[in-house]
Design a protein around this motif. Structure first.
Motif, mmCIF file in Angstrom:
data_model
loop_
_atom_site.group_PDB
_atom_site.id
_atom_site.type_symbol
_atom_site.label_atom_id
_atom_site.label_comp_id
_atom_site.label_asym_id
_atom_site.label_seq_id
_atom_site.Cartn_x
_atom_site.Cartn_y
_atom_site.Cartn_z
ATOM 1 N N THR A 114 0.821 -1.215 0.000
ATOM 2 C CA THR A 114 0.000 0.000 0.000
ATOM 3 C C THR A 114 0.856 1.266 0.000
ATOM 4 O OG1 THR A 114 -1.774 -1.145 1.151
ATOM 5 C CG2 THR A 114 -1.813 1.241 1.247
ATOM 6 N N CYS A 115 1.963 1.231 0.732
ATOM 7 C CA CYS A 115 2.851 2.404 0.821
ATOM 8 C C CYS A 115 3.752 2.555 -0.405
ATOM 9 C CB CYS A 115 3.725 2.311 2.071
ATOM 10 S SG CYS A 115 2.801 2.489 3.600
ATOM 11 N N GLY A 116 3.700 1.594 -1.316
ATOM 12 C CA GLY A 116 4.506 1.677 -2.522
ATOM 13 C C GLY A 116 5.940 1.198 -2.356
ATOM 14 N N PHE A 117 6.229 0.502 -1.262
ATOM 15 C CA PHE A 117 7.576 -0.007 -1.016
ATOM 16 C C PHE A 117 7.826 -1.355 -1.687
ATOM 17 C CE2 PHE A 117 7.168 2.524 3.085
ATOM 18 C CZ PHE A 117 7.909 3.583 2.618
ATOM 19 N N LEU A 118 6.757 -2.075 -1.996
ATOM 20 C CA LEU A 118 6.884 -3.405 -2.585
ATOM 21 C C LEU A 118 5.829 -3.563 -3.665
ATOM 22 C CD1 LEU A 118 8.383 -6.151 -2.346
ATOM 23 C CD2 LEU A 118 6.660 -6.841 -0.680
ATOM 24 N N ASP A 119 6.227 -4.083 -4.809
ATOM 25 C CA ASP A 119 5.340 -4.262 -5.947
ATOM 26 C C ASP A 119 4.436 -5.473 -5.721
ATOM 27 O OD1 ASP A 119 4.144 -4.290 -8.440
ATOM 28 O OD2 ASP A 119 5.941 -4.976 -9.493
ATOM 29 N N GLU A 120 3.148 -5.237 -5.750
ATOM 30 C CA GLU A 120 2.188 -6.319 -5.540
ATOM 31 C C GLU A 120 2.358 -7.435 -6.569
ATOM 32 O OE1 GLU A 120 -2.331 -6.354 -4.246
ATOM 33 O OE2 GLU A 120 -2.126 -5.761 -6.353
ATOM 34 N N ASP A 121 2.685 -7.091 -7.819
ATOM 35 C CA ASP A 121 2.891 -8.110 -8.847
ATOM 36 C C ASP A 121 4.001 -9.075 -8.443
ATOM 37 O OD1 ASP A 121 0.893 -7.061 -10.468
ATOM 38 O OD2 ASP A 121 2.290 -5.868 -11.672
ATOM 39 N N LYS A 122 5.039 -8.554 -7.807
ATOM 40 C CA LYS A 122 6.162 -9.385 -7.353
ATOM 41 C C LYS A 122 5.694 -10.371 -6.277
ATOM 42 C CE LYS A 122 10.874 -8.831 -5.701
ATOM 43 N NZ LYS A 122 11.962 -8.420 -6.574
ATOM 44 N N VAL A 123 4.865 -9.904 -5.367
ATOM 45 C CA VAL A 123 4.347 -10.769 -4.301
ATOM 46 C C VAL A 123 3.457 -11.851 -4.898
ATOM 47 C CG1 VAL A 123 2.943 -10.850 -2.198
ATOM 48 C CG2 VAL A 123 4.531 -8.936 -2.577
ATOM 49 N N ILE A 124 2.580 -11.466 -5.787
ATOM 50 C CA ILE A 124 1.666 -12.434 -6.398
ATOM 51 C C ILE A 124 2.435 -13.436 -7.255
ATOM 52 C CG2 ILE A 124 -0.213 -12.675 -8.078
ATOM 53 C CD1 ILE A 124 -1.436 -10.146 -6.738
ATOM 54 N N ALA A 125 3.430 -12.987 -7.984
ATOM 55 C CA ALA A 125 4.243 -13.917 -8.778
ATOM 56 C C ALA A 125 4.900 -14.949 -7.864
ATOM 57 C CB ALA A 125 5.300 -13.156 -9.577
ATOM 58 N N PHE A 126 5.386 -14.513 -6.705
ATOM 59 C CA PHE A 126 5.967 -15.466 -5.759
ATOM 60 C C PHE A 126 4.910 -16.458 -5.278
ATOM 61 C CE2 PHE A 126 6.519 -16.792 -1.367
ATOM 62 C CZ PHE A 126 7.626 -17.612 -1.527
ATOM 63 N N LEU A 127 3.745 -15.964 -4.893
ATOM 64 C CA LEU A 127 2.689 -16.846 -4.383
ATOM 65 C C LEU A 127 2.274 -17.878 -5.438
ATOM 66 C CD1 LEU A 127 0.488 -14.235 -2.494
ATOM 67 C CD2 LEU A 127 2.005 -15.957 -1.472
ATOM 68 N N GLU A 128 2.267 -17.466 -6.695
ATOM 69 C CA GLU A 128 1.861 -18.383 -7.767
ATOM 70 C C GLU A 128 2.948 -19.389 -8.127
ATOM 71 O OE1 GLU A 128 -1.425 -15.495 -9.941
ATOM 72 O OE2 GLU A 128 0.584 -15.648 -10.830
ATOM 73 N N SER A 129 4.187 -19.104 -7.758
ATOM 74 C CA SER A 129 5.281 -20.006 -8.142
ATOM 75 C C SER A 129 5.947 -20.696 -6.951
ATOM 76 C CB SER A 129 6.348 -19.221 -8.908
ATOM 77 O OG SER A 129 6.964 -18.261 -8.055
ATOM 78 N N LYS A 130 5.505 -20.405 -5.749
ATOM 79 C CA LYS A 130 6.144 -20.968 -4.557
ATOM 80 C C LYS A 130 5.998 -22.486 -4.529
ATOM 81 C CE LYS A 130 2.266 -20.905 -1.380
ATOM 82 N NZ LYS A 130 2.231 -22.351 -1.300
ATOM 83 N N PRO A 131 6.866 -23.159 -3.768
ATOM 84 C CA PRO A 131 6.730 -24.610 -3.644
ATOM 85 C C PRO A 131 5.363 -24.990 -3.058
ATOM 86 C CG PRO A 131 8.834 -23.864 -2.750
ATOM 87 C CD PRO A 131 8.025 -22.635 -3.052
ATOM 88 N N ASP A 132 4.841 -26.102 -3.498
ATOM 89 C CA ASP A 132 3.529 -26.558 -3.036
ATOM 90 C C ASP A 132 3.488 -26.864 -1.555
ATOM 91 O OD1 ASP A 132 2.508 -26.340 -5.579
ATOM 92 O OD2 ASP A 132 2.799 -28.457 -6.070
ATOM 93 N N THR A 133 4.641 -27.063 -0.944
ATOM 94 C CA THR A 133 4.685 -27.408 0.476
ATOM 95 C C THR A 133 4.875 -26.197 1.383
ATOM 96 O OG1 THR A 133 7.056 -27.806 0.272
ATOM 97 C CG2 THR A 133 5.583 -29.721 0.051
ATOM 98 N N LEU A 134 5.132 -25.018 0.827
ATOM 99 C CA LEU A 134 5.400 -23.833 1.630
ATOM 100 C C LEU A 134 4.102 -23.115 1.995
ATOM 101 C CD1 LEU A 134 7.404 -21.830 2.910
ATOM 102 C CD2 LEU A 134 7.475 -20.639 0.688
ATOM 103 N N GLU A 135 3.791 -23.120 3.279
ATOM 104 C CA GLU A 135 2.646 -22.385 3.810
ATOM 105 C C GLU A 135 3.073 -20.922 3.941
ATOM 106 O OE1 GLU A 135 -1.267 -23.700 5.477
ATOM 107 O OE2 GLU A 135 0.330 -24.860 4.542
ATOM 108 N N VAL A 136 2.197 -19.988 3.595
ATOM 109 C CA VAL A 136 2.535 -18.561 3.648
ATOM 110 C C VAL A 136 1.452 -17.810 4.421
ATOM 111 C CG1 VAL A 136 2.897 -16.443 2.299
ATOM 112 C CG2 VAL A 136 3.791 -18.629 1.461
#
Length: 176
Positions: A114-136
């Motif tokens: 929200t503050c513009g310090f981190l790109d939401e697309d980057k977070v979502i890309a990680f969530l979509e590609s993370k290992p299937d066993t990693l709880e977030v």
């Protein structure tokens, strides 16, 4: 249907988002699981962080080089904070994947976005590609619809009454 590596979102105006995330981290540690905690816009010195960082299988990272709220920062401080947050996000996610962590807590990631310090697309890309066993776990106020779509759990903390409204600041051992 996926049963592991689910995404939790603890959001809302009420107290308890970080507390819930740290409670889940404690549960994982009690089961001898690896946990990575990334605190966005916090300095990692709260009571729960001091305790959890002493536990085996816990890696704690924090990024708030000025220990200020974003609205208190000048432009140079905001720039440096953004760089620190991006570095921490990359370090935390890469470490969690490389070390096959069971849980990654991204505390106040919603605020970082929200503050513009981190790109939401980057977070979502990680969530979509993370290992299937990693709880977030993601915490913070006002998560976007896109973040909510990524979540398997959404728990909202609702403030009905809070001492801050009477001018009582965060107290050691309770809010920090």
């Amino acid at each position: 249907m996926r049963e592991t590596g689910l995404v939790h979102l603890y959001c809302g105006e009420g107290k308890g988002k970080t507390t819930a995330a740290m409670g889940l981290a404690s549960r994982c540690i009690g089961r001898n699981k690896k946990v990575v905690i990334a605190q966005f816009l916090k300095d990692g010195t709260s009571g729960e962080c001091k305790f959890l960082s002493q536990q085996p299988n816990v890696t704690l990272l924090a990024a708030n080089p000025y220990s200020k709220f974003s609205f208190q920062m000048n432009e140079e401080e905001k720039k440096e904070t953004k760089e620190a947050i991006v570095r921490m996000f990359d370090a935390a996610t890469q470490y969690a994947v490389r070390e096959q962590a069971f849980l990654l807590v991204m505390d106040e990631v919603c605020a970082a976005i929200t503050c513009g310090f981190l790109d939401e697309d980057k977070v979502i890309a990680f969530l979509e590609s993370k290992p299937d066993t990693l709880e977030v776990v993601m915490t913070g106020r006002d998560p976007s619809e896109r973040l909510q779509e990524q979540a398997d759990y959404i728990s909202e903390m609702c403030k009905r009454k809070h001492p801050f409204d009477r001018g009582i600041m965060a107290r050691e051992g309770i809010e920090k």
